[in-house]
Design an enzyme around this catalytic site. Sequence first.
Site, PDB file in Angstrom:
ATOM      1  N   SER A 140     -10.166  -9.433  -7.608  1.00 43.04           N
ATOM      2  CA  SER A 140      -9.149  -9.654  -8.573  1.00 43.04           C
ATOM      3  C   SER A 140      -8.750 -11.139  -8.541  1.00 43.04           C
ATOM      4  O   SER A 140      -8.905 -11.763  -7.388  1.00 43.04           O
ATOM      5  CB  SER A 140      -7.899  -8.834  -8.368  1.00 43.04           C
ATOM      6  OG  SER A 140      -6.695  -9.241  -9.183  1.00 43.04           O
ATOM      7  N   TYR A 153      -0.636  -5.463  -2.669  1.00 42.16           N
ATOM      8  CA  TYR A 153      -2.074  -5.209  -3.371  1.00 42.16           C
ATOM      9  C   TYR A 153      -2.588  -6.513  -3.374  1.00 42.16           C
ATOM     10  O   TYR A 153      -3.760  -6.695  -3.011  1.00 42.16           O
ATOM     11  CB  TYR A 153      -1.632  -4.842  -4.975  1.00 42.16           C
ATOM     12  CG  TYR A 153      -2.954  -4.779  -5.616  1.00 42.16           C
ATOM     13  CD1 TYR A 153      -3.749  -3.898  -5.465  1.00 42.16           C
ATOM     14  CD2 TYR A 153      -3.138  -6.070  -6.618  1.00 42.16           C
ATOM     15  CE1 TYR A 153      -5.093  -3.846  -6.427  1.00 42.16           C
ATOM     16  CE2 TYR A 153      -4.252  -5.974  -7.351  1.00 42.16           C
ATOM     17  CZ  TYR A 153      -5.191  -4.998  -7.455  1.00 42.16           C
ATOM     18  OH  TYR A 153      -6.327  -5.167  -8.414  1.00 42.16           O
ATOM     19  N   LYS A 157      -6.077  -7.556  -1.740  1.00 44.50           N
ATOM     20  CA  LYS A 157      -7.341  -8.257  -2.108  1.00 44.50           C
ATOM     21  C   LYS A 157      -7.670  -9.436  -1.598  1.00 44.50           C
ATOM     22  O   LYS A 157      -8.964  -9.837  -1.568  1.00 44.50           O
ATOM     23  CB  LYS A 157      -7.002  -8.535  -3.673  1.00 44.50           C
ATOM     24  CG  LYS A 157      -6.989  -7.170  -4.785  1.00 44.50           C
ATOM     25  CD  LYS A 157      -8.343  -6.295  -4.671  1.00 44.50           C
ATOM     26  CE  LYS A 157      -7.957  -5.529  -5.650  1.00 44.50           C
ATOM     27  NZ  LYS A 157      -9.537  -4.675  -5.737  1.00 44.50           N
TER      28      LYS A 157
END
Length: 335
Positions: A140, A153, A157
């Site tokens: 991402s 999150y 990542k």
Amino acid sequence: MQGQVVVVTGANAGVGRAAARAFADAGAGCVALLARDRERLESTAQEVRAAGAKALVVEVDMADAAAVERAAERVEAEAGPIAVWVNNAMATIFSPVGEITPEEFARVTEVTYLGTVYGTMSALRRMRSRNAGTIVQVGSALAYRSIPLQSAYCGAKHAIRGFTDSVRSELIHDNSAIRISMVQLPGVNTPQFEWCRTKIHQHPQPVGTVYQPEVAARAIVWAATHYRREIYVGLPAVVSIVLNKMLPGVLDKVMARRAYEQQFTAEPIPADRPDNLFHPVPSPYRAHGSFERRAHASSPQLWTSLHRDLVGSVLALAAVSTLAWTLLPRRRLRR
């Protein structure tokens, strides 16, 4: 991809489901579908078979290293040697960091980051003996530029990117033919916003320009069949990553001022809304989420990136032609 065996984790919905279909369309012989929700996996399998590939459903929690290893064993026993492994499974929570419990933080990390680690390790155990194969990590723009209210999150990542860089260096050191790439995604119209855990009483939404999962799937299949260290999907992802490298402090302040409201709609949601952090939840959603009207089905930036050799050749030809037209009249005047 003709006849090859592909493993896609998180294949029951969203980007994983779209990628599974895309691999089948590209000619894969068998697509192994890994996720927790068996019913939704069976639905994905129907789409894969309709596209002409075999489908193998494997119900597994990617946070369980032993279960992931058993899943890899089953895939090779029933389908054959794994040529491509796509790590896509994820979990998230929208919340200020001070309101996240240690158990919630651990769960997001275990699924999103450690699930990728476990998948990579299981894939490498099989690919090393053949000195062949490709691993694709679904990342991402948040792997570079973190935003508030998604600390778990974003941290996962970032960790995937660091882990992948380390593994890539080891493969290069070993003169291995195994390839590992990371695809950095923008906001995507997936069901995660319908069933993620949130402690904000407004409906979560993707930030900025939103793309359909099929755009991400095209990049993932391309990464599996070509070698490139990283692929950025969508102009917003490129801008976010590049600006963060140049002006990280400025973006910290921009995120503080704007990113809170950009992540939520005005639609309220009940505090007891079911979520999939620890257990799957039933829903009608498949690859797409609820942001159809906002989502783009293509990305000119991605097309340009995947065809950069062609684009470069055309630009070079145009430059030479322009220079020639500029010089020719002068030569005629001299004569």
